[in-house]
Design a protein around this motif. Structure first.
Motif, PDB file in Angstrom:
ATOM      1  N   SER A 168       0.831  -1.220   0.000  1.00 14.76           N
ATOM      2  CA  SER A 168       0.000   0.000   0.000  1.00 14.76           C
ATOM      3  C   SER A 168       0.860   1.262   0.000  1.00 14.76           C
ATOM      4  O   SER A 168       2.057   1.203   0.233  1.00 14.76           O
ATOM      5  CB  SER A 168      -0.964   0.041   1.193  1.00 14.76           C
ATOM      6  N   HIS A 169       0.216   2.402  -0.271  1.00 14.42           N
ATOM      7  CA  HIS A 169       0.951   3.676  -0.358  1.00 14.42           C
ATOM      8  C   HIS A 169       1.294   4.227   1.018  1.00 14.42           C
ATOM      9  O   HIS A 169       2.392   4.710   1.243  1.00 14.42           O
ATOM     10  CB  HIS A 169       0.113   4.718  -1.115  1.00 14.42           C
ATOM     11  N   ILE A 170       0.304   4.177   1.895  1.00 13.71           N
ATOM     12  CA  ILE A 170       0.481   4.752   3.242  1.00 13.71           C
ATOM     13  C   ILE A 170      -0.057   3.746   4.264  1.00 13.71           C
ATOM     14  O   ILE A 170      -1.041   3.039   4.001  1.00 13.71           O
ATOM     15  CB  ILE A 170      -0.287   6.099   3.368  1.00 13.71           C
ATOM     16  N   ARG A 171       0.630   3.686   5.401  1.00 10.66           N
ATOM     17  CA  ARG A 171       0.095   2.862   6.493  1.00 10.66           C
ATOM     18  C   ARG A 171       0.013   3.722   7.749  1.00 10.66           C
ATOM     19  O   ARG A 171       0.973   4.413   8.089  1.00 10.66           O
ATOM     20  CB  ARG A 171       1.009   1.678   6.764  1.00 10.66           C
ATOM     21  N   ILE A 172      -1.136   3.637   8.381  1.00  6.96           N
ATOM     22  CA  ILE A 172      -1.281   4.318   9.674  1.00  6.96           C
ATOM     23  C   ILE A 172      -1.004   3.278  10.742  1.00  6.96           C
ATOM     24  O   ILE A 172      -1.615   2.205  10.761  1.00  6.96           O
ATOM     25  CB  ILE A 172      -2.704   4.916   9.839  1.00  6.96           C
ATOM     26  N   ALA A 193       2.428  14.294   0.532  1.00 10.50           N
ATOM     27  CA  ALA A 193       1.494  15.350   0.928  1.00 10.50           C
ATOM     28  C   ALA A 193       0.324  14.763   1.711  1.00 10.50           C
ATOM     29  O   ALA A 193      -0.103  15.332   2.740  1.00 10.50           O
ATOM     30  CB  ALA A 193       0.996  16.084  -0.318  1.00 10.50           C
ATOM     31  N   VAL A 194      -0.203  13.624   1.251  1.00 13.35           N
ATOM     32  CA  VAL A 194      -1.349  13.012   1.944  1.00 13.35           C
ATOM     33  C   VAL A 194      -0.931  12.505   3.323  1.00 13.35           C
ATOM     34  O   VAL A 194      -1.680  12.668   4.308  1.00 13.35           O
ATOM     35  CB  VAL A 194      -1.964  11.882   1.083  1.00 13.35           C
ATOM     36  N   ALA A 195       0.270  11.913   3.401  1.00 12.56           N
ATOM     37  CA  ALA A 195       0.756  11.423   4.704  1.00 12.56           C
ATOM     38  C   ALA A 195       0.880  12.589   5.682  1.00 12.56           C
ATOM     39  O   ALA A 195       0.486  12.467   6.861  1.00 12.56           O
ATOM     40  CB  ALA A 195       2.110  10.728   4.521  1.00 12.56           C
ATOM     41  N   ASP A 196       1.393  13.719   5.199  1.00 11.50           N
ATOM     42  CA  ASP A 196       1.513  14.912   6.064  1.00 11.50           C
ATOM     43  C   ASP A 196       0.131  15.375   6.534  1.00 11.50           C
ATOM     44  O   ASP A 196      -0.067  15.730   7.703  1.00 11.50           O
ATOM     45  CB  ASP A 196       2.216  16.048   5.305  1.00 11.50           C
ATOM     46  N   LYS A 197      -0.799  15.362   5.583  1.00 12.14           N
ATOM     47  CA  LYS A 197      -2.168  15.796   5.893  1.00 12.14           C
ATOM     48  C   LYS A 197      -2.802  14.883   6.958  1.00 12.14           C
ATOM     49  O   LYS A 197      -3.416  15.370   7.909  1.00 12.14           O
ATOM     50  CB  LYS A 197      -2.972  15.747   4.593  1.00 12.14           C
ATOM     51  N   LEU A 198      -2.587  13.570   6.782  1.00  9.35           N
ATOM     52  CA  LEU A 198      -3.167  12.615   7.749  1.00  9.35           C
ATOM     53  C   LEU A 198      -2.514  12.757   9.115  1.00  9.35           C
ATOM     54  O   LEU A 198      -3.201  12.698  10.142  1.00  9.35           O
ATOM     55  CB  LEU A 198      -2.986  11.179   7.223  1.00  9.35           C
ATOM     56  N   ASN A 199      -1.193  12.959   9.114  1.00 10.63           N
ATOM     57  CA  ASN A 199      -0.484  13.103  10.391  1.00 10.63           C
ATOM     58  C   ASN A 199      -1.000  14.298  11.180  1.00 10.63           C
ATOM     59  O   ASN A 199      -1.016  14.279  12.415  1.00 10.63           O
ATOM     60  CB  ASN A 199       1.021  13.241  10.153  1.00 10.63           C
ATOM     61  N   ALA A 200      -1.416  15.322  10.449  1.00 17.76           N
ATOM     62  CA  ALA A 200      -1.927  16.525  11.111  1.00 17.76           C
ATOM     63  C   ALA A 200      -3.254  16.244  11.808  1.00 17.76           C
ATOM     64  O   ALA A 200      -3.593  16.902  12.802  1.00 17.76           O
ATOM     65  CB  ALA A 200      -2.085  17.641  10.087  1.00 17.76           C
ATOM     66  N   MET A 201      -4.018  15.286  11.293  1.00 19.02           N
ATOM     67  CA  MET A 201      -5.337  15.041  11.883  1.00 19.02           C
ATOM     68  C   MET A 201      -5.375  13.810  12.800  1.00 19.02           C
ATOM     69  O   MET A 201      -6.368  13.602  13.509  1.00 19.02           O
ATOM     70  CB  MET A 201      -6.400  14.917  10.784  1.00 19.02           C
ATOM     71  N   LEU A 202      -4.297  13.008  12.812  1.00 13.20           N
ATOM     72  CA  LEU A 202      -4.296  11.796  13.643  1.00 13.20           C
ATOM     73  C   LEU A 202      -3.988  12.139  15.098  1.00 13.20           C
ATOM     74  O   LEU A 202      -3.257  13.097  15.373  1.00 13.20           O
ATOM     75  CB  LEU A 202      -3.260  10.804  13.113  1.00 13.20           C
ATOM     76  N   PRO A 203      -4.515  11.334  16.033  1.00 11.25           N
ATOM     77  CA  PRO A 203      -4.222  11.588  17.453  1.00 11.25           C
ATOM     78  C   PRO A 203      -2.759  11.257  17.777  1.00 11.25           C
ATOM     79  O   PRO A 203      -2.116  10.515  17.036  1.00 11.25           O
ATOM     80  CB  PRO A 203      -5.179  10.628  18.176  1.00 11.25           C
ATOM     81  N   PRO A 204      -2.241  11.779  18.861  1.00  9.67           N
ATOM     82  CA  PRO A 204      -0.853  11.498  19.239  1.00  9.67           C
ATOM     83  C   PRO A 204      -0.615   9.996  19.388  1.00  9.67           C
ATOM     84  O   PRO A 204      -1.488   9.270  19.864  1.00  9.67           O
ATOM     85  CB  PRO A 204      -0.689  12.216  20.582  1.00  9.67           C
ATOM     86  N   GLY A 205       0.548   9.532  18.973  1.00  9.52           N
ATOM     87  CA  GLY A 205       0.888   8.110  19.069  1.00  9.52           C
ATOM     88  C   GLY A 205       0.466   7.304  17.872  1.00  9.52           C
ATOM     89  O   GLY A 205       0.856   6.143  17.716  1.00  9.52           O
ATOM     90  N   VAL A 206      -0.359   7.882  17.016  1.00  8.45           N
ATOM     91  CA  VAL A 206      -0.775   7.204  15.777  1.00  8.45           C
ATOM     92  C   VAL A 206      -0.218   8.014  14.610  1.00  8.45           C
ATOM     93  O   VAL A 206      -0.445   9.226  14.531  1.00  8.45           O
ATOM     94  CB  VAL A 206      -2.313   7.117  15.669  1.00  8.45           C
ATOM     95  N   ASN A 207       0.544   7.342  13.737  1.00  3.41           N
ATOM     96  CA  ASN A 207       1.219   8.071  12.658  1.00  3.41           C
ATOM     97  C   ASN A 207       0.991   7.439  11.292  1.00  3.41           C
ATOM     98  O   ASN A 207       0.865   6.212  11.187  1.00  3.41           O
ATOM     99  CB  ASN A 207       2.730   8.111  12.909  1.00  3.41           C
ATOM    100  N   ALA A 208       0.977   8.283  10.276  1.00  5.82           N
ATOM    101  CA  ALA A 208       0.882   7.796   8.888  1.00  5.82           C
ATOM    102  C   ALA A 208       2.296   7.737   8.309  1.00  5.82           C
ATOM    103  O   ALA A 208       3.046   8.707   8.391  1.00  5.82           O
ATOM    104  CB  ALA A 208       0.019   8.750   8.070  1.00  5.82           C
TER     105      ALA A 208
END
Lengths: 223, 409
Positions: free
Chosen positions: B60-64, B231-246
């Motif tokens: 896959s492209h991104i993994r959270i 860009a999408v990973a950065d965007k997701l990281n901005a909205m994910l809770p602490p301890g969870v990363n894209a």
């Protein structure tokens, strides 16, 4: 009398050596006018070729004055001297120095190429010059397929290509047999006369020297 | 035409000859250098491209991910799917199990896959050699081709699966009973790392085997446009809770990609020596030409040639050799690459190695990817190296004093 085309005053040249400078030429005065022919003789090592190189500024003198067409040239830039030399002088050397990659016609035309653009008239002129030196059937021949006499005739045609005021010939028959040398010499003298070109001839041969208007002898660094 | 260029061309291509021996050998030297560099770089790019696309297809492209098992994976996947750049998102769990078929044990990686009818993060159907994804349920597995081959597993085979959870229970004196699962598919991605030792199952089975309850190890995401992955990973990281990363696939496979890049750079460096050898050949030939033509150089000076023009007459030869050699090298390289598969199959036929080629390299056609950056780099390098080869001889020629040159024996 015409103004001199080339004039040297008090030219001097010494070469460095471990034992100190060796003076080859000292206080040499020389001049040549339009349509004149001058021969310079001298023993081997007397400095004949050095004098030619100084007169044509292929080598700079240590002191003295040099005028081409009445104009001092020693202070001119290399570029200006080169351009002036290409227009004023045509060279014929003992070893011909033809470009081995070019045929006879191209070797003659290279003189014109180096001066500037090339036109169809130049090609006609080069063919005419080669015809006059008897090589009309060898226009496309490479230097390696030409005899010594033929090569020198190509070199003479090349020297005349830019209509120079003076032909400078340094032992032009030095590499040729007696018969061929006479033919080449006759041709050179004849063409210079026909074209109204002055001739500076360096030679060992007294009979060739006697064919010129003025004979000079270089001895002990002076004429 | 300026006379230095004319003379340079004439020295390379003399009147009465197609070209001089020196020109021919120098041009061939540069041509071979450029050709080999283009072929090697394009094939390396092809392999790299192929492997990268396999990594993306399989991983896959991104993994959270989080540092631990987290719940709410379905909800997070649903939320992420709302982003316009996201094509599909699904929660997953993965780990290692012991798989036994008959008396043969193996320790494959086990991964959950999305079996729903919606858009898939991993297009397993594309890689299935046998069976169907729709047959996969909580009582079955899909195995990789390498694993199937090594254990002798076929469709319908029943295998025993032991998980780390069972070992934990064994410590508490519970009886260790393996989970019996039926093999309903065999897949092959073409990426040996996956094909050798992987098992796929449903998420609910994986949660059961690992005792995760509703927990997941992460959410896998596939994008519409691969180029927007950072860009999408950065965007997701901005909205994910602490301890969870894209994490992007490039971050997750950083070491592998580094080695891939390093291999390509090393190949380029090694092949560059062909060009350097060719440049030395040009330099030595030109140097000999300068020495041989010393008196002619003197004559050129006498006839009005400036030192710069004389230098150009020799230096330009290196440049001209570079232009011709590089052009022929590029054309030759492209031609060989165009017929690469025919050449490889011919070679394989002659050496009787067609089967080995397929078995070890897992491709029947050589992958090639043309990178204009590589082309520009190779062409520029070849031109610079060839031109530089002519600089020293040209400098020597320009330094000759006319009187000395004319006097030289």
């Amino acid at each position: 009398m015409n103004d001199p085309l080339l004039e040297a005053r008090s030219l001097a040249k010494a070469f460095p050596s471990p034992e100190g400078p060796i003076t080859v030429l000292s206080q040499v005065d020389f001049s040549i006018s339009a349509q004149e022919s001058v021969s310079i003789r001298g023993e081997s090592g007397a400095g004949k070729s050095t004098l030619l190189y100084l007169l044509t500024l292929l080598e700079a003198p240590d002191s003295g004055e040099l005028l081409w067409r009445g104009e001092p040239v020693l202070n001119k830039s290399i570029r200006a001297v080169n351009r002036l030399r290409a227009k004023l002088l045509g060279f014929v050397f003992q070893s011909f120095y033809l470009m081995p990659e070019l045929n006879a016609l191209e070797n003659v035309l290279i003189a014109k190429r180096m001066l500037g653009g090339l036109s169809s008239a130049d090609k006609t002129k080069a063919e005419g010059l080669l015809k006059r030196v008897g090589l009309e059937k060898r226009l496309n021949a490479l230097p390696t397929t030409l005899s010594g006499g033929e090569r020198q005739r190509v070199a003479i045609a090349r020297a005349l290509m830019n209509n120079p005021d003076i032909i400078v010939a340094d032992e032009p028959t030095g590499n040729l047999d007696e018969h061929t040398a006479e033919q080449v010499m006759d041709m050179l003298l004849g063409l210079c006369k026909e074209e109204g070109t002055a001739l500076i001839l360096v030679t060992h041969n007294p009979s060739f020297a006697s064919c010129t208007n003025r004979q000079l002898f270089l001895q002990h660094g002076a004429l | 035409m300026p006379w230095p260029l004319y003379l340079a061309l004439k020295q390379l291509f003399p009147t009465g000859k197609r070209c001089s021996f020196y020109a021919a050998t120098s041009v061939v030297g540069v041509m071979l250098g450029v050709m080999v560099l283009i072929i090697v770089q394009s094939v390396m790019n092809g392999f790299g491209h192929e492997i990268r696309s396999k990594i993306v297809d399989v991983n896959s492209h991104i993994r959270i991910e989080a540092n631990q098992v987290f719940s709410g994976g379905e909800m997070l996947a649903e939320q992420v799917s709302q982003e316009p750049e996201v094509a599909a998102a699904s929660p997953y769990a993965q780990g290692m199990v012991m798989l036994q078929y008959g008396a043969h044990p193996a320790f494959p990686i086990i991964r959950s896959v999305d079996t729903s009818a919606g858009p898939q993060v991993l297009d397993i159907d594309e890689y299935l050699m046998m069976g169907q994804l729709s047959d996969l349920d909580d009582e079955s597995l899909i195995v990789s081709s390498g694993l199937a081959n090594s254990l002798g597993i076929a469709l319908g085979s029943v295998v025993d699966v032991y998980t780390p959870l069972m070992l934990e229970r064994m410590k508490e004196d519970e009886i260790l009973l393996p989970r019996e699962l039926e093999v309903v598919g065999v897949f092959e991605t073409g990426w040996n790392q996956v094909d050798a030792n992987t098992v796929l199952c449903t998420l609910s089975l994986m949660q059961e085997l690992y005792g995760l309850d509703e927990g997941v190890h992460g959410v896998a995401i596939r994008l519409h446009d691969e180029d927007k992955v950072v860009a999408v990973a950065d965007k997701l990281n901005a909205m994910l809770p602490p301890g969870v990363n894209a994490h992007t696939w490039m971050e997750l496979d950083r070491d592998f990609l580094f080695i891939l890049g390093l291999e390509k750079s090393m190949m380029f460096f090694i092949m560059l020596f062909i060009l350097l050898v060719a440049s030395f050949s040009i330099a030595s030939s030109l140097m000999i030409a300068v020495l041989r033509k010393t008196r002619e150089i003197g004559l050129l000076s006498a006839m009005g040639g400036t030192p710069r023009q004389i230098a150009a007459a020799f230096g330009l030869q290196g440049f001209i050799i570079g232009v011709i050699g590089t052009t022929l090298g590029v054309l030759g390289g492209l031609l060989l690459l165009y017929y690469r598969n025919e050449i490889i199959h011919l070679f394989a036929r002659i050496t009787n190695s067609e089967a080995a080629l397929l078995r070890y390299y897992q491709f029947s056609n050589l992958p090639v990817y043309y990178s204009w950056v590589d082309f520009v780099l190779i062409i520029s390098l070849a031109m610079v190296v060839s031109t530089l080869a002519g600089v020293f001889p040209a400098w020597r020629a320009s330094r000759l004093k006319p009187s000395k040159a004319l006097r030289s024996e």
